[in-house]
Write an enzyme that holds these catalytic residues in place. Structure first.
Site, PDB file in Angstrom:
ATOM      1  N   ARG A  71      -7.070  -8.353  -8.742  1.00  0.00           N
ATOM      2  CA  ARG A  71      -7.500  -9.598  -8.589  1.00  0.00           C
ATOM      3  C   ARG A  71      -8.950  -9.293  -9.047  1.00  0.00           C
ATOM      4  O   ARG A  71      -9.596  -8.120  -8.871  1.00  0.00           O
ATOM      5  CB  ARG A  71      -7.413 -10.365  -7.487  1.00  0.00           C
ATOM      6  CG  ARG A  71      -7.749  -9.679  -6.223  1.00  0.00           C
ATOM      7  CD  ARG A  71      -7.871 -10.520  -5.138  1.00  0.00           C
ATOM      8  NE  ARG A  71      -7.975  -9.475  -3.596  1.00  0.00           N
ATOM      9  CZ  ARG A  71      -9.202  -8.973  -3.494  1.00  0.00           C
ATOM     10  NH1 ARG A  71     -10.127  -9.165  -4.009  1.00  0.00           N
ATOM     11  NH2 ARG A  71      -9.105  -8.389  -2.202  1.00  0.00           N
TER      12      ARG A  71
ATOM     13  N   HIS B 206     -14.514  -3.186   9.213  1.00  0.00           N
ATOM     14  CA  HIS B 206     -13.686  -3.070   8.266  1.00  0.00           C
ATOM     15  C   HIS B 206     -13.848  -3.922   6.835  1.00  0.00           C
ATOM     16  O   HIS B 206     -13.036  -3.778   5.995  1.00  0.00           O
ATOM     17  CB  HIS B 206     -12.057  -2.643   8.386  1.00  0.00           C
ATOM     18  CG  HIS B 206     -12.023  -1.746   9.496  1.00  0.00           C
ATOM     19  ND1 HIS B 206     -12.464  -0.232   9.617  1.00  0.00           N
ATOM     20  CD2 HIS B 206     -11.343  -1.823  10.754  1.00  0.00           C
ATOM     21  CE1 HIS B 206     -12.021   0.197  10.650  1.00  0.00           C
ATOM     22  NE2 HIS B 206     -11.770  -0.691  11.686  1.00  0.00           N
TER      23      HIS B 206
ATOM     24  N   GLU C  79      -3.029   7.009   8.004  1.00  0.00           N
ATOM     25  CA  GLU C  79      -3.823   7.718   7.169  1.00  0.00           C
ATOM     26  C   GLU C  79      -4.739   8.545   7.963  1.00  0.00           C
ATOM     27  O   GLU C  79      -5.091   8.015   9.072  1.00  0.00           O
ATOM     28  CB  GLU C  79      -4.467   7.191   6.123  1.00  0.00           C
ATOM     29  CG  GLU C  79      -3.833   6.516   4.771  1.00  0.00           C
ATOM     30  CD  GLU C  79      -4.589   5.846   3.757  1.00  0.00           C
ATOM     31  OE1 GLU C  79      -4.164   5.462   2.789  1.00  0.00           O
ATOM     32  OE2 GLU C  79      -5.905   5.543   4.380  1.00  0.00           O
TER      33      GLU C  79
ATOM     34  N   LYS D 127       0.574  -1.289  -0.098  1.00  0.00           N
ATOM     35  CA  LYS D 127       0.015   0.006  -0.227  1.00  0.00           C
ATOM     36  C   LYS D 127       0.992   1.332  -0.053  1.00  0.00           C
ATOM     37  O   LYS D 127       0.475   2.302  -0.521  1.00  0.00           O
ATOM     38  CB  LYS D 127      -0.920  -0.109   1.221  1.00  0.00           C
ATOM     39  CG  LYS D 127      -2.080  -1.122   1.157  1.00  0.00           C
ATOM     40  CD  LYS D 127      -3.082  -0.814   2.315  1.00  0.00           C
ATOM     41  CE  LYS D 127      -4.302  -1.656   1.950  1.00  0.00           C
ATOM     42  NZ  LYS D 127      -4.110  -3.281   2.218  1.00  0.00           N
TER      43      LYS D 127
END
Length: 664
Positions: free
Chosen positions: A293, A235, A200, A116
């Site tokens: 994917r 999440h 973040e 990420k």
């Protein structure tokens, strides 16, 4: 086009790939662990090979063995599904080196988006907007804490190498950061063998909108519009829809073109999803990550475009051009996907395991689709994701699709383990959801309405249970009569006749800690049921498939009846009631002893012990952390007291119901 492919996955996605392969005349090879020896995907494939024990690292993650099976079986290509090896750059590279086509992007593209942090750096260079945060290589706890303080709370800690909510923690206050960081790193290491994280700014009311992209080897790339995946718990997505409500054509084009640019920047090939976080307060959108994917929620895109994305994958992997280019694609109607899980919404959506004693799905049509890897009689194990199925519906518009979703959910019946079916029904019926008031905090905000207390059996439910029990008693009597040497003997009559007294039967049921009594009086052609202060005239017929057709005071209705040892479950219009028939004359009087212990809610591994013997704890104080199904679960003190014993240490495995500690 390929003649034979291997599917390096299990469950519903393996079944999904097999379905399209059969339509294209492609033979399929399945692989399975010991836990999946009798699984649906194994039976659907043309041939199947054993991998090893149930644990993924000993079976579905053994890339070298899977490649060997591909060679032995003559498979020309490997479809990785999602999860397991689907985003493993080393496996993709190994396939290429072995001369076996990997039905997915090149290893270099997986590598570019596999981290990420690296992906965000790449997107930053491509001028794709990013959420303020820290994505650097320095992973010292002190630096991460300082960066979080700089960004400003709340912040989101995310595993750099992962997804699916694993290794993701929201931190509201600076003093909570260290503990949440340690937990995120443990989850990341356990799930992805990499504890690197990024930080973040946490947007307080965002929507999760993702763009489906596709690229071929001839340089063409398109976006197949967007999906709204804002409704999440832990999440993780639980209900998705396409297209996103309120999306303007201009914003759709802007986000779609940004997604295609991201794919082209890394030389992407095949199916991919670029995920954006959308700020509902400002209208801005930010790149979040790219999944290299096929996504779990791809069926909603298929429903609104009329395209088979697995077919697209197979064509692109065999070097064909994309079936359609951008100006040939269009949105038609609206679609929803509800993920049906074995989990307990009332217990923080804790995954559940167990036996599917009864499974009945809605009737599949062109407008209603069920993707599943299990059938009635199968089990949900602790080794893999607890998904039972995906329910996908289509309608001419959002309102019509939502009405169809509600009907299909009401037609779904599952008995044997705890599921989120009732929760999904409440969600689909909620006025705020109907009004598309969506953001990732939707479930938390409406939790009380979405997770109401379980229903109590009223007189109608008890009458249905009584009719089911009376039908069972009648069948047992008839069976005895048919086995008699003198079937015409009056002693074998089953009419309910009694000498000098009213013919009746007292039935008793338990539901939780409550007991209920039904007095059934035999009448010609029906029963009189006395339930509390209510009297019901009832009759019924129980079919061989367990369907009870009843008449209660002139009202006709039907219900599914599922019998298990010591349990009678009734399912009707999406609601189920489990009752325990009992004989009060035989009921034991011994109460279960209180142990004062804290038990494991499911099989797992103890990863941390947070309290020591002798510690004084308050109610809710964390005592141990259990890792199960790749997620961490905190075992907390049920009451204030002193820790008397801790029975397990980090690294030790425990079974469901095992006493882990005691507080006195």
């Amino acid at each position: 086009m390929f003649k034979k492919i291997l599917i390096a996955n299990r469950g519903e996605i393996a079944c999904r790939v097999i379905k399209t392969a059969k339509l294209l005349g492609i033979r399929t090879v399945a692989v399975y662990s010991d836990a999946d020896a009798d699984a649906r995907h194994v039976k659907l494939a043309d041939e199947a090979y054993r991998l090893g024990p149930a644990a993924p690292k000993e079976s579905y993650l053994k890339g070298e063995l899977i490649l060997d099976i591909a060679r032995r079986s003559g498979a020309q290509a490997i479809h990785p599904g999602y999860g397991f090896l689907s985003e493993n750059e080393d496996f993709a590279a190994a396939c290429e080196a072995a001369g076996v086509v990997f039905i997915g992007p090149p290893a270099s593209a997986i590598a570019a988006m596999g981290s990420k942090s690296a992906a965000k750096a790449l997107m930053e260079k491509a001028s794709v907007p990013l959420v303020p945060g820290y994505h650097g290589d320095d992973q010292s706890d002190d630096l991460l804490q300082r960066e979080a303080n700089r960004i400003g709370y709340p912040v989101l800690i995310k595993a750099s190498a992962g997804g699916g909510g694993k290794g993701m923690k929201i931190v509201e206050r600076a003093e909570d950061f260290a503990g949440q960081l340690a937990s995120a790193k443990r989850e990341a290491l356990a799930s992805f063998s990499d504890d690197k994280v990024l930080i973040e700014k946490y947007l307080t009311k965002p929507r999760h909108i993702e763009i489906q992209v596709f690229a071929d080897t001839q340089g063409h790339a398109v976006y197949l519009f967007e999906r709204d995946c804002s409704v999440q718990r832990r999440h993780q997505k639980v209900l998705e829809e396409a297209p996103a409500p309120g999306m303007t054509e201009a914003r759709r084009r802007e986000m779609g073109e940004a997604a295609v640019a991201a794919a082209k920047a890394i030389g992407y090939v095949g199916a991919g999803t670029v995920e954006f976080i959308f700020d509902t307060l400002t209208g801005a959108f930010y790149f979040m990550e790219m999944n290299t994917r096929l996504q779990v929620e791809h069926p909603v895109t298929e429903m609104i475009t009329g395209q088979d994305l697995v077919e697209w994958q197979l064509r692109v992997a065999s070097k064909q051009r994309l079936p359609l280019l951008q100006d040939e694609l269009a949105i038609r109607g609206h679609a929803f996907e509800a993920r049906i899980y074995a989990e307990d919404p009332a217990n923080d959506f804790l995954p559940a395991i167990g036996h599917l004693a009864h499974l009945k799905t809605p009737q599949e049509t062109a407008l209603v689709r069920v993707d599943s890897g299990v059938v009635s009689g199968d089990s949900i194990s602790p080794y893999y994701d607890p998904m039972i199925a995906k329910l996908i519906v289509w309608g001419e518009n959002r309102e019509a699709a939502l009405a169809r979703l509600r009907t299909a959910l009401a037609d779904y019946e599952i008995v044997g383990l705890t599921t989120n079916l009732a929760f999904l029904q409440q969600l689909a019926a909620h006025p705020a959801f109907a009004a598309a008031e969506l953001d990732t905090g939707f479930i938390a905000r409406h939790r009380d309405a979405l997770i109401p207390p379980p229903p109590e059996p009223d007189a109608e439910w008890l009458a249905l249970a009584a009719l089911a029990e009376l039908a069972r008693i009648e069948r047992e009597r008839e069976a005895c009569r048919s086995r008699s040497n003198d079937a015409e003997s009056p002693w074998h009559a089953t009419t309910g006749w009694r000498l000098n007294q009213d013919s009746r039967n007292a039935l008793h049921f338990r539901h939780g800690d409550k007991e209920y009594a039904v007095m059934a009086y035999f009448r010609r052609g029906h029963y009189q049921l006395d339930i509390g202060d209510r009297q019901i005239i009832a009759s019924g017929d129980l079919s061989v498939d367990g369907r009870l057709y009843a008449d209660l005071d002139g009202r006709r209705l039907s219900v599914s009846v599922v019998r298990r040892p010591d349990c009678l479950t009734l399912v009707r219009e999406g609601t189920s009631i489990a009752l325990e028939p009992f004989n009060p004359l035989l009921a034991g009087l011994q109460a279960e002893a209180e142990t004062g212990g804290l038990t494991a809610p499911m099989p797992g591994t103890v990863v941390a012990v947070l309290a020591q013997v002798g510690d004084t704890v308050e109610i809710g104080s964390p005592l141990l952390i259990l890792e199960a199904m790749k997620m961490e679960h905190t075992i907390a003190a049920p009451a204030a007291g002193k820790v008397e014993a801790v029975y397990y240490q980090p690294g030790e495995q425990v079974s469901a119901g095992t006493v882990l500690a005691s507080v006195v």
